[in-house]
Design a protein around this motif. Structure first.
Motif, mmCIF file in Angstrom:
data_model
loop_
_atom_site.group_PDB
_atom_site.id
_atom_site.type_symbol
_atom_site.label_atom_id
_atom_site.label_comp_id
_atom_site.label_asym_id
_atom_site.label_seq_id
_atom_site.Cartn_x
_atom_site.Cartn_y
_atom_site.Cartn_z
ATOM 1 N N GLN A 5 11.923 2.855 3.272
ATOM 2 C CA GLN A 5 12.759 3.621 4.197
ATOM 3 C C GLN A 5 13.558 2.702 5.113
ATOM 4 O OE1 GLN A 5 10.666 6.758 6.283
ATOM 5 N NE2 GLN A 5 9.539 7.369 4.460
ATOM 6 N N LEU A 6 12.904 1.703 5.675
ATOM 7 C CA LEU A 6 13.598 0.796 6.598
ATOM 8 C C LEU A 6 14.706 0.026 5.883
ATOM 9 C CD1 LEU A 6 10.546 -0.593 8.623
ATOM 10 C CD2 LEU A 6 12.271 1.026 9.433
ATOM 11 N N ALA A 7 14.403 -0.465 4.695
ATOM 12 C CA ALA A 7 15.406 -1.217 3.942
ATOM 13 C C ALA A 7 16.602 -0.328 3.593
ATOM 14 C CB ALA A 7 14.781 -1.795 2.673
ATOM 15 N N ALA A 8 16.336 0.925 3.232
ATOM 16 C CA ALA A 8 17.419 1.844 2.880
ATOM 17 C C ALA A 8 18.322 2.130 4.070
ATOM 18 C CB ALA A 8 16.831 3.144 2.332
ATOM 19 N N LEU B 163 9.146 -4.848 -4.205
ATOM 20 C CA LEU B 163 9.679 -4.132 -3.048
ATOM 21 C C LEU B 163 11.203 -4.158 -3.075
ATOM 22 C CD1 LEU B 163 7.126 -5.443 -0.422
ATOM 23 C CD2 LEU B 163 7.393 -3.061 -1.138
ATOM 24 N N PRO B 164 11.861 -3.284 -2.314
ATOM 25 C CA PRO B 164 13.330 -3.205 -2.342
ATOM 26 C C PRO B 164 13.992 -4.540 -2.013
ATOM 27 C CG PRO B 164 12.410 -1.346 -1.148
ATOM 28 C CD PRO B 164 11.269 -2.281 -1.411
ATOM 29 N N ALA B 165 15.157 -4.749 -2.605
ATOM 30 C CA ALA B 165 15.877 -6.009 -2.424
ATOM 31 C C ALA B 165 16.242 -6.259 -0.963
ATOM 32 C CB ALA B 165 17.132 -6.010 -3.291
ATOM 33 N N GLY B 166 16.392 -5.214 -0.186
ATOM 34 C CA GLY B 166 16.776 -5.388 1.208
ATOM 35 C C GLY B 166 15.673 -5.895 2.106
ATOM 36 N N ALA B 167 14.441 -5.952 1.598
ATOM 37 C CA ALA B 167 13.313 -6.411 2.404
ATOM 38 C C ALA B 167 13.064 -7.898 2.207
ATOM 39 C CB ALA B 167 12.054 -5.635 2.037
ATOM 40 N N GLU B 168 12.683 -8.575 3.271
ATOM 41 C CA GLU B 168 12.244 -9.972 3.183
ATOM 42 C C GLU B 168 10.748 -9.947 2.868
ATOM 43 O OE1 GLU B 168 11.617 -13.915 6.034
ATOM 44 O OE2 GLU B 168 12.600 -12.119 6.826
ATOM 45 N N VAL B 169 10.385 -10.441 1.707
ATOM 46 C CA VAL B 169 8.985 -10.393 1.266
ATOM 47 C C VAL B 169 8.346 -11.756 1.500
ATOM 48 C CG1 VAL B 169 7.410 -9.879 -0.631
ATOM 49 C CG2 VAL B 169 9.609 -8.669 -0.464
ATOM 50 N N VAL B 170 7.264 -11.761 2.270
ATOM 51 C CA VAL B 170 6.620 -13.009 2.698
ATOM 52 C C VAL B 170 5.130 -12.943 2.374
ATOM 53 C CG1 VAL B 170 6.033 -14.410 4.725
ATOM 54 C CG2 VAL B 170 8.309 -13.376 4.537
ATOM 55 N N ARG B 171 4.576 -14.069 1.949
ATOM 56 C CA ARG B 171 3.136 -14.123 1.689
ATOM 57 C C ARG B 171 2.359 -13.931 2.987
ATOM 58 N NH1 ARG B 171 -1.039 -17.709 1.950
ATOM 59 N NH2 ARG B 171 0.337 -19.330 2.776
ATOM 60 N N PHE B 172 1.418 -13.018 2.974
ATOM 61 C CA PHE B 172 0.600 -12.767 4.159
ATOM 62 C C PHE B 172 -0.328 -13.958 4.406
ATOM 63 C CE2 PHE B 172 -3.398 -11.190 6.032
ATOM 64 C CZ PHE B 172 -2.905 -10.749 7.244
ATOM 65 N N ALA B 173 -0.266 -14.494 5.608
ATOM 66 C CA ALA B 173 -1.099 -15.637 5.988
ATOM 67 C C ALA B 173 -2.208 -15.169 6.921
ATOM 68 C CB ALA B 173 -0.259 -16.707 6.672
ATOM 69 N N SER B 174 -3.423 -15.581 6.633
ATOM 70 C CA SER B 174 -4.571 -15.170 7.428
ATOM 71 C C SER B 174 -4.822 -16.159 8.559
ATOM 72 C CB SER B 174 -5.813 -15.086 6.538
ATOM 73 O OG SER B 174 -6.191 -16.390 6.117
ATOM 74 N N GLY C 171 0.830 -1.196 0.000
ATOM 75 C CA GLY C 171 0.000 0.000 0.000
ATOM 76 C C GLY C 171 0.866 1.248 0.000
ATOM 77 N N ASN C 172 0.238 2.391 -0.024
ATOM 78 C CA ASN C 172 0.983 3.644 -0.129
ATOM 79 C C ASN C 172 1.922 3.860 1.055
ATOM 80 O OD1 ASN C 172 -0.197 4.661 -2.608
ATOM 81 N ND2 ASN C 172 -2.093 4.911 -1.449
ATOM 82 N N VAL C 173 1.398 3.752 2.268
ATOM 83 C CA VAL C 173 2.219 3.978 3.455
ATOM 84 C C VAL C 173 3.155 2.799 3.682
ATOM 85 C CG1 VAL C 173 2.219 4.382 5.936
ATOM 86 C CG2 VAL C 173 0.479 5.460 4.505
ATOM 87 N N GLY C 174 2.636 1.577 3.559
ATOM 88 C CA GLY C 174 3.452 0.397 3.792
ATOM 89 C C GLY C 174 4.653 0.324 2.867
ATOM 90 N N ARG C 175 4.454 0.616 1.598
ATOM 91 C CA ARG C 175 5.562 0.583 0.642
ATOM 92 C C ARG C 175 6.615 1.627 1.007
ATOM 93 N NH1 ARG C 175 6.417 -1.547 -4.221
ATOM 94 N NH2 ARG C 175 4.267 -2.290 -4.401
ATOM 95 N N ALA C 176 6.153 2.830 1.352
ATOM 96 C CA ALA C 176 7.101 3.876 1.735
ATOM 97 C C ALA C 176 7.880 3.475 2.985
ATOM 98 C CB ALA C 176 6.360 5.192 1.966
#
Length: 284
Positions: free
Chosen positions: A18-21, A38-49, A9-14
């Protein structure tokens, strides 16, 4: 490790960016990691409900802090918070709404939704920080279809005043609170942009960012069509239009929270329009 829900989302992506940078370990939860970009420095995980309890618990393993978007847990927010706590999360930063600052809006659907969210977080046993932003500058993206179609923009309540806030400023405040939980635990932070601007002034700022000049035509509320507010649930549209009408000639309260927390002044809407000019241009 900081876990971010609503990461695309808009805020989440920003926030993830920022955190990854800054080299902060960040785990971005998204329903479709293959399309997250998303930036390479982030660990991207499937959201589990909550329908996948084991996977829900696993996505919080090793985490100490959580950024929580109102849509992340839905009807299962309590279960999500319990899984976060079990995984090691101790502090949650919540994206709420400035409407909770106004008791006279208690019946508004957004007030009801975020009041419930904040109470669930209070009941979770986790430390918390509530971010209550006002109007998002990104709401102006609802003008994209009209901007791409021509230079005449039809809109209701063109003189309604808001103090729209750049999503990067919300993310910056969230990042500070997530990195320094002891200082910000129990804080309720109301966030606005630095100045109040009318809807027409926002449109003209978008026009300047694009090198164009718009003719803004005021229309009555009954001429508003659902496609003009594509991201607003139909049941919320009447309340939204009512709030626009109430904002005509009524100066919104301004806060200095962004500067107070981050040490940098909040970005103007003019800056937001420049940052997002490409979003208004038609694909070539």
């Amino acid at each position: 490790m900081i876990v971010v829900t609503g990461a695309t989302g808009n805020v989440g992506r920003a926030l993830v960016t920022q955190l990854a940078a800054e080299g902060v370990p960040v785990r971005a939860l998204t329903r479709d990691p293959t399309r997250a970009d998303l930036p390479a420095g982030a660990e991207v995980v499937r959201f589990a409900s909550a329908a996948e309890p084991a996977a829900m618990a696993a996505q919080f393993e090793g985490a100490t802090a959580l950024f929580l978007h109102v849509a992340a847990g839905g009807e299962h927010t309590a279960e999500l918070l319990a899984a976060a706590r079990e995984g090691g999360v101790r502090h949650v930063v919540v994206l709420s709404s400035i409407i909770l600052d106004h008791d006279d809006s208690a019946a508004h659907p957004i007030h009801v939704m975020h009041t419930r969210l904040e109470q669930q977080v209070r009941d979770s046993g986790l430390d918390w920080t509530f971010l209550r932003p006002g109007a998002f500058s990104t709401n102006s993206l609802q003008w994209v279809p009209q901007v791409r179609a021509g230079d005449t923009i039809r809109w209701p309540f063109t003189q309604s005043l808001t103090a729209p806030i750049h999503e990067a400023d919300i993310a910056s405040v969230a990042a500070v609170a997530l990195r320094d939980p002891e200082r910000h635990a129990g804080a309720v932070l109301s966030l606005t942009g630095p100045v109040a601007v009318t809807a027409e002034e926002q449109l003209q700022a978008v026009g300047r960012a694009l090198g164009r000049e718009f003719t803004v035509v005021e229309i009555p509320p009954h001429e508003v069509t659902p496609d003009m507010f594509p991201h607003v649930p139909q049941e919320m549209l009447p309340a939204l239009l009512e709030s626009f009408g109430a904002a005509v000639g009524s100066e919104p309260d301004l806060t200095t929270t962004v500067a107070d927390v981050t040490g940098s002044p909040a970005r103007t809407f003019e800056q937001w329009a420049k940052d997002h000019a490409d979003d208004f241009r038609a694909a070539e």
